[in-house]
Every structure is written in C-alpha cells, then in structure tokens.
Design a protein around this motif. Structure first.
Motif, PDB file in Angstrom:
ATOM      1  N   ALA A 254     -13.067   2.562 -28.100  1.00  0.00           N
ATOM      2  CA  ALA A 254     -11.681   2.082 -28.053  1.00  0.00           C
ATOM      3  C   ALA A 254     -11.555   0.864 -27.140  1.00  0.00           C
ATOM      4  CB  ALA A 254     -10.754   3.197 -27.577  1.00  0.00           C
ATOM      5  N   GLY A 255     -12.164   0.924 -25.979  1.00  0.00           N
ATOM      6  CA  GLY A 255     -12.109  -0.214 -25.050  1.00  0.00           C
ATOM      7  C   GLY A 255     -12.778  -1.450 -25.630  1.00  0.00           C
ATOM      8  N   GLY A 256     -13.950  -1.245 -26.226  1.00  0.00           N
ATOM      9  CA  GLY A 256     -14.642  -2.379 -26.857  1.00  0.00           C
ATOM     10  C   GLY A 256     -13.835  -2.963 -28.002  1.00  0.00           C
TER      11      GLY A 256
ATOM     12  N   LEU B 294     -10.523  -2.927 -28.298  1.00  0.00           N
ATOM     13  CA  LEU B 294      -9.398  -3.686 -27.742  1.00  0.00           C
ATOM     14  C   LEU B 294      -9.845  -5.025 -27.165  1.00  0.00           C
ATOM     15  CD1 LEU B 294      -7.219  -0.894 -26.112  1.00  0.00           C
ATOM     16  CD2 LEU B 294      -6.603  -2.372 -28.021  1.00  0.00           C
ATOM     17  N   ILE B 295     -11.006  -5.028 -26.533  1.00  0.00           N
ATOM     18  CA  ILE B 295     -11.523  -6.300 -26.009  1.00  0.00           C
ATOM     19  C   ILE B 295     -11.848  -7.251 -27.168  1.00  0.00           C
ATOM     20  CG2 ILE B 295     -13.471  -7.364 -24.810  1.00  0.00           C
ATOM     21  CD1 ILE B 295     -13.400  -4.977 -22.879  1.00  0.00           C
ATOM     22  N   LEU B 296     -12.406  -6.701 -28.239  1.00  0.00           N
ATOM     23  CA  LEU B 296     -12.677  -7.514 -29.427  1.00  0.00           C
ATOM     24  C   LEU B 296     -11.377  -8.049 -30.010  1.00  0.00           C
ATOM     25  CD1 LEU B 296     -14.672  -8.626 -31.500  1.00  0.00           C
ATOM     26  CD2 LEU B 296     -14.415  -6.485 -32.765  1.00  0.00           C
ATOM     27  N   LEU B 297     -10.355  -7.204 -30.090  1.00  0.00           N
ATOM     28  CA  LEU B 297      -9.049  -7.645 -30.588  1.00  0.00           C
ATOM     29  C   LEU B 297      -8.490  -8.764 -29.712  1.00  0.00           C
ATOM     30  CD1 LEU B 297      -6.617  -7.356 -32.494  1.00  0.00           C
ATOM     31  CD2 LEU B 297      -5.731  -5.629 -30.916  1.00  0.00           C
ATOM     32  N   SER B 298      -8.613  -8.625 -28.405  1.00  0.00           N
ATOM     33  CA  SER B 298      -8.108  -9.672 -27.505  1.00  0.00           C
ATOM     34  C   SER B 298      -8.862 -10.979 -27.722  1.00  0.00           C
ATOM     35  CB  SER B 298      -8.201  -9.231 -26.046  1.00  0.00           C
ATOM     36  OG  SER B 298      -9.527  -9.241 -25.583  1.00  0.00           O
ATOM     37  N   PHE B 299     -10.159 -10.888 -27.961  1.00  0.00           N
ATOM     38  CA  PHE B 299     -10.977 -12.064 -28.240  1.00  0.00           C
ATOM     39  C   PHE B 299     -10.495 -12.753 -29.524  1.00  0.00           C
ATOM     40  CE2 PHE B 299     -14.732 -13.835 -30.414  1.00  0.00           C
ATOM     41  CZ  PHE B 299     -15.115 -14.785 -29.481  1.00  0.00           C
ATOM     42  N   VAL B 300     -10.224 -11.952 -30.551  1.00  0.00           N
ATOM     43  CA  VAL B 300      -9.758 -12.511 -31.828  1.00  0.00           C
ATOM     44  C   VAL B 300      -8.390 -13.167 -31.647  1.00  0.00           C
ATOM     45  CG1 VAL B 300      -8.980 -11.894 -34.161  1.00  0.00           C
ATOM     46  CG2 VAL B 300     -11.111 -10.942 -33.270  1.00  0.00           C
ATOM     47  N   VAL B 301      -7.488 -12.497 -30.935  1.00  0.00           N
ATOM     48  CA  VAL B 301      -6.155 -13.060 -30.701  1.00  0.00           C
ATOM     49  C   VAL B 301      -6.269 -14.379 -29.951  1.00  0.00           C
ATOM     50  CG1 VAL B 301      -3.996 -12.740 -29.407  1.00  0.00           C
ATOM     51  CG2 VAL B 301      -4.889 -10.894 -30.826  1.00  0.00           C
TER      52      VAL B 301
END
Length: 183
Positions: free
Chosen positions: A21-23, A25-32
């Motif tokens: 889950a943490g990874g 969300l970090i991936l999502l933040s990177f994409v955003v």
C-alpha cells in the motif's frame, strides 16, 4: 506456541500489506507529480510566456506604426511601405501566438488568421493597415479578465496536483515505514 506463530504470520501479512500500500501510494504520488503537476505547470508557463510575447509584439507593432506616422520624416515611400507592412506582420504574429496559447480551435478564427496572412502583403499604407486591423478585430481578442481567469484556473489545478502529490507521498511513506517496522 501456536498463538505466537499465528501472531507472527498476521504481523508478516500486515507488514507486506503496508509495504504494498505504501509503495503504491508513493508510485501514485510520482505519477501525479510527473504527469499532472508538470502538465499544469508547463501549461501555465507556456501561457504566461505567450501573453508576454503577445504584449511585446503588440508594442513592437505600435512602434512601427509610430515610425510610419512620424511627422517630418524624410523616408521614401518604399521604406514607409516596408515599415507599415512590418507593423502588420508583427501584429499578425502576436495574434497567432496568443491564438495557439489559448488552444483556440475555433475554425472561424483559423480562417480569419489565414485571410490575414494574405492580407498582410497588401498593407502598403495606413488605410490598408486600418482595413487589416478591422479584419483582425473579428478575432475575439483576449481580455485581461479572460487572461486572469485562465491563469487562475491553471494555477488552481497546479496547486491541487501539488497537494495530491504531497499528501500521497507522505501517507505512502508513513505506511511503508510501518510495513518495515512490522517486518
């Protein structure tokens, strides 16, 4: 002994779940950040640059007009023709830049810009320049209110994307750290 093994397994599952889950969300933040935030930031920067270029080219066109109309000028007619035509070309270029920056896909405006491109070569004196300006006026020019609205909208989306990036990055990092803690 059995409850300890079961407790260890549930801790391991929680750890794995937190890491995933943490990874994620970090991936999502990177994409955003790399897509949405950069998209709005680039769009805002390009629009601001285009409006700055529009204003500079309009000032340049007015400068050519003033040079053409300068009283007591000793310029010959050919030189004056070149100057007023340069004023028209500069004005047309400024309109094209702003038209592209607005992302205006209006077919009528495209047609007017093509007509104006042909009309510029006909500008030889102030009367012809006025005819050109009247036709150019058929393009809905931007207003300061529209510019402010465009900048505010792009800035708002940029801020939203930046906040999404920061929130998802922080939450993802915290969840990931919990996952490592329970490992």
């Amino acid at each position: 002994m059995m409850p300890q093994i079961q407790n260890a397994r549930s801790t391991k599952k929680l750890s794995t779940l937190c890491k995933v889950a943490g990874g994620g969300l970090i991936l999502l933040s990177f994409v955003v950040q790399n897509y949405s935030y950069d998209l709005w930031n680039t769009r805002l920067t390009e629009y601001m640059n285009a409006t700055r270029d529009f204003a500079a080219l309009q000032r340049s066109s007015v400068g050519y007009q003033n040079l053409y109309l300068q009283p007591g000028s000793t310029m010959d007619e050919k030189t004056k023709e070149g100057i007023i035509q340069k004023a028209a070309k500069t004005d047309l270029l400024s309109r094209k830049i702003l038209h592209e920056a607005n992302g205006d896909q209006n077919d009528e405006h495209e047609m007017i810009l093509r007509e104006l491109s042909g009309e510029v070569s006909q500008v030889k004196n102030m009367a012809a320049f006025q005819v050109y300006l009247n036709k150019a006026g058929n393009i809905d020019e931007f207003s300061l209110q529209e510019e402010k609205q465009q900048v505010n909208e792009d800035s708002r989306w940029k801020l939203i994307c930046r906040n999404i990036f920061l929130v998802t990055y922080v939450i993802g990092s915290v969840i990931l750290l919990f996952g490592f803690r329970y490992e």
